[in-house]
Enzyme design. Sequence first.
Site, PDB file in Angstrom:
ATOM      1  N   TYR A  10      -1.132  -0.512  10.456  1.00  0.00           N
ATOM      2  CA  TYR A  10      -1.216  -0.839   9.028  1.00  0.00           C
ATOM      3  C   TYR A  10      -0.005  -0.284   8.281  1.00  0.00           C
ATOM      4  CZ  TYR A  10      -3.365  -1.411   4.406  1.00  0.00           C
ATOM      5  OH  TYR A  10      -3.636  -1.780   3.103  1.00  0.00           O
ATOM      6  N   SER A  58       0.847  -1.196   0.000  1.00  0.00           N
ATOM      7  CA  SER A  58       0.000   0.000   0.000  1.00  0.00           C
ATOM      8  C   SER A  58       0.878   1.239   0.000  1.00  0.00           C
ATOM      9  CB  SER A  58      -0.862  -0.009   1.266  1.00  0.00           C
ATOM     10  OG  SER A  58      -1.457   1.257   1.464  1.00  0.00           O
TER      11      SER A  58
END
Length: 242
Positions: free
Chosen positions: A166, A151
């Site tokens: 995350y 990501s």
Amino acid sequence: MGPTRKIAVVTGANRGIGFETCRQLARGGMKVILAARDEAKGRVAAQRLRDEGLDVDFARLDVTDGDSVREFARFVRKEYGRVDVLVNNAGVMIDQRGSFLPGMPGVFKTKIETVRETMETNVYGALRVTQALRPLLPETGDGARVINVSSGMGQLSEMNGGYAGYRISKTGLNALTRIFADELKGTAIRVNSICPGWVRTDMGGPKAERTPEQGADTIVWLATMPVAPTGGFFKDRKAIPW
Ligand SMILES: NC(=O)c1ccc[n+]([C@@H]2O[C@H](COP(=O)([O-])OP(=O)(O)OC[C@H]3O[C@@H](n4cnc5c(N)ncnc54)[C@H](OP(=O)(O)O)[C@@H]3O)[C@@H](O)[C@H]2O)c1
């Protein structure tokens, strides 16, 4: 890639980007193993793709469970003998949403347990699965492709506050990509990270700008291009900074 039928494994593939990746790889002529931790959901997902005329098998895989990963690798070796494409897609985002907004606690109140649990899936999961399948990745000829679904939130060059667990996990996954790629120098195994963009899935939410089809595009591009790079980070088919 060569004339033989390629075998692809996609983790966390019962929904979202993983599911769509299975569909696109199978449409391209690969035999796809749709791996999911929930047997019922995984079987339904694989059947949906078979109903579209695609060659997709289900196999159970919880990337956080060493026994499940070993059993999966044994099954794949016995049934298919090799893995030409591995997509480490299974992922979680369990940071409290909006935790970085003004007045919210952010990283200084992030529970260590949240970070640990995220790492368990997003980093150790990808490590476990890639270690277990390593003997099945062809080193010569067309070789193999490993694609880690990372990501932009893991990019050090763009690092901001919020979603600490995350972000840390995706930076860790990117480090794994570089380590794998370096240790596999001299083989025909290519390892890359991708960012799918902000995608309308359970994780991305309904306001996300991209469809799962668009989210899967760069994964499939790397999995199927005749000569692939290694050790890179890609979004929209272009290299991006780490
Ligand atoms: N959506 C976005 O905007 C976006 C942006 C950047 C990166 N990504 C990355 O893209 C990947 C796919 O995300 P998505 O948007 O498709 O999310 P999603 O719809 O939430 O799907 C996540 C998938 O991972 C599976 N999973 C979670 N833990 C697992 C485990 N321990 N073992 C096996 N499977 C597990 C889930 O299975 P269950 O159904 O059993 O929970 C589900 O199939 C993730 O790595 C995510 O970080 C997404």
